[in-house]
Design a protein around this motif. Sequence first.
Motif, mmCIF file in Angstrom:
data_model
loop_
_atom_site.group_PDB
_atom_site.id
_atom_site.type_symbol
_atom_site.label_atom_id
_atom_site.label_comp_id
_atom_site.label_asym_id
_atom_site.label_seq_id
_atom_site.Cartn_x
_atom_site.Cartn_y
_atom_site.Cartn_z
ATOM 1 N N GLN A 27 -2.037 9.753 30.150
ATOM 2 C CA GLN A 27 -1.458 10.982 30.219
ATOM 3 C C GLN A 27 -2.603 12.031 30.037
ATOM 4 N N SER A 28 -2.288 12.794 31.257
ATOM 5 C CA SER A 28 -3.424 13.942 31.188
ATOM 6 C C SER A 28 -2.733 15.109 31.871
ATOM 7 N N ASP A 29 -3.336 16.394 31.089
ATOM 8 C CA ASP A 29 -3.095 17.718 31.788
ATOM 9 C C ASP A 29 -3.948 18.641 32.094
ATOM 10 N N PHE A 30 -4.076 19.284 33.163
ATOM 11 C CA PHE A 30 -5.036 20.475 33.438
ATOM 12 C C PHE A 30 -4.462 21.108 34.689
ATOM 13 N N THR A 76 -7.622 15.668 36.023
ATOM 14 C CA THR A 76 -6.637 14.817 35.570
ATOM 15 C C THR A 76 -6.408 13.617 36.235
ATOM 16 N N ILE A 77 -6.525 13.940 37.705
ATOM 17 C CA ILE A 77 -6.695 12.459 38.587
ATOM 18 C C ILE A 77 -7.611 11.307 38.180
ATOM 19 N N GLN A 78 -8.855 11.980 37.785
ATOM 20 C CA GLN A 78 -9.972 11.027 37.642
ATOM 21 C C GLN A 78 -9.714 9.957 36.529
ATOM 22 N N ALA A 79 -8.646 10.565 35.537
ATOM 23 C CA ALA A 79 -8.427 9.878 34.238
ATOM 24 C C ALA A 79 -7.797 8.439 34.562
ATOM 25 N N ALA A 80 -7.051 8.271 35.987
ATOM 26 C CA ALA A 80 -6.330 7.254 36.399
ATOM 27 C C ALA A 80 -7.360 6.055 36.470
ATOM 28 N N PRO A 81 -8.391 6.336 37.379
ATOM 29 C CA PRO A 81 -9.440 5.184 37.516
ATOM 30 C C PRO A 81 -10.282 4.896 36.410
ATOM 31 N N LEU A 82 -10.486 5.723 35.534
ATOM 32 C CA LEU A 82 -11.240 5.568 34.244
ATOM 33 C C LEU A 82 -10.516 4.608 33.382
ATOM 34 N N CYS A 114 -0.712 29.027 31.478
ATOM 35 C CA CYS A 114 -0.281 28.449 30.622
ATOM 36 C C CYS A 114 -0.876 28.206 29.420
ATOM 37 N N GLU A 115 -0.249 27.852 28.306
ATOM 38 C CA GLU A 115 -1.104 27.245 27.113
ATOM 39 C C GLU A 115 -1.041 25.918 27.186
ATOM 40 N N LEU A 116 -2.221 25.417 27.531
ATOM 41 C CA LEU A 116 -2.446 23.877 28.067
ATOM 42 C C LEU A 116 -2.649 23.136 26.927
ATOM 43 N N GLY A 117 -1.990 21.886 26.806
ATOM 44 C CA GLY A 117 -2.794 21.081 25.798
ATOM 45 C C GLY A 117 -3.909 20.421 26.372
ATOM 46 N N GLU A 118 -4.410 20.308 27.522
ATOM 47 C CA GLU A 118 -5.758 19.778 27.826
ATOM 48 C C GLU A 118 -6.072 18.404 26.976
ATOM 49 N N VAL A 119 -5.265 17.610 26.883
ATOM 50 C CA VAL A 119 -5.489 16.571 26.250
ATOM 51 C C VAL A 119 -5.269 15.314 27.174
ATOM 52 N N THR A 120 -6.315 14.130 27.043
ATOM 53 C CA THR A 120 -5.901 13.018 27.864
ATOM 54 C C THR A 120 -6.011 11.955 26.960
ATOM 55 N N GLY A 156 -9.929 14.401 22.864
ATOM 56 C CA GLY A 156 -9.618 16.064 22.234
ATOM 57 C C GLY A 156 -9.906 16.988 23.320
ATOM 58 N N GLN A 157 -9.012 17.930 23.044
ATOM 59 C CA GLN A 157 -9.211 19.381 23.790
ATOM 60 C C GLN A 157 -10.501 20.079 23.790
ATOM 61 N N PRO A 158 -10.820 20.520 24.885
ATOM 62 C CA PRO A 158 -10.146 20.236 26.322
ATOM 63 C C PRO A 158 -10.641 18.953 26.951
ATOM 64 N N GLY A 159 -9.619 18.094 27.120
ATOM 65 C CA GLY A 159 -9.747 16.668 27.702
ATOM 66 C C GLY A 159 -10.504 16.622 29.014
ATOM 67 N N HIS A 160 -10.858 17.534 29.767
ATOM 68 C CA HIS A 160 -11.797 17.403 30.776
ATOM 69 C C HIS A 160 -13.112 17.442 30.408
ATOM 70 N N CYS A 161 -13.345 17.986 29.240
ATOM 71 C CA CYS A 161 -14.877 18.084 28.816
ATOM 72 C C CYS A 161 -14.936 17.867 27.269
#
Length: 349
Positions: free
Chosen positions: A172-175, A181-187, A228-234, A246-251
């Motif tokens: 589960q990932s949001d941004f 977020t897509i790159q989290a799938a092959p990771l 939006c107030e993002l969760g930004e967690v993967t 942890g937030q922000p999940g993309h970095c």
Amino acid sequence: MNNLPPSTPLDVRRGVTDAEAVAHPLRWGILGAGSISAQWVESLRACKGASVTAVAAREMSRAQAFANALDIPNAYDSYTEMAAANDVDIVYVGTITRLHKEHSLLAIEAGKHVLCEKPLAENVDDAREMYAAAEARGVMLQDAMWTRFFPAVEHARFAIETGLIGDVSLVQSDFFDPIYTIQAAPLAFGADAEVTNVTAAGLRRGGGAIIEYGDRGCAVLTFPPFNCELGEVTEIAGTKGRIMLGQPGHCPTNVTIRVPPRGGVPSRYRTRNAASPEERFDYPLPGNVAMARAFPNQHGFLYQAEAVHRCLAANLRECPQYGKAESLHAMDLLTRIQRARRARGRSVA
């Protein structure tokens, strides 16, 4: 190599590069004079082997102003001329997405290595063409998914590959920027995992997608609007435990891993609502990057820069943190999501 910390860069952990090769000399040319390019130059200042020798923009005034501000010796109003310059070994493409293919191919044709900002291209077919061109010229084309180079993400990959959380079944990932977020799938599932279905929803005001990997599980990705107030967690859930970037999940600068005791079951419904033990690992940002107007954790660009230097020193043409296979997997998912959203838009029009 097994004694190295889990956060060790993947290229070093696999023994394909030398950790000290961050000092391998590379002369960078910057294609595009926008804010992202400026932040990249500032991160390169902390990479031992890096020097920035040139910048190119469509107007000489912009290129010269960029060069003056960042102490770059050469400014060009021709991308072609800069790419052909003898004092440029590698080109950073920091222009807008629709120009990534054109500008990367220009540098590749000049025989230069390329680090191209994400998303690599507008669609997977263009990305394949770009990789084919790089292979034909024998140069690196590196997709600049800087997320993958953060120590917290390196640690997460280690936990997945060593089976610490069992078999991955859900991501589960949001941004607001879908490619992150897509790159989290092959990771989580691997670059070679077979995608059996892609479902997309939402148009202008947010959206999401579900990527199905058959019986293995799925990735649930959401793309909220920027305001939006993002969760930004993967989060990556497996049959034995869970990883949270942890937030922000993309970095992220931290990763939390929850694994139940040996023989336990990772479910509150079987443990009288008792949570699994958790371990949190914090990885502070590099302290030697000076960046005046950074976005969150953008000092972490340095991790990617150092990996590029190490890999080219070892004569590699990709960084294993985000090589061609994973890049194309993500680009294929992005293309399929875009097509599904367009089709949905036509059906509700």
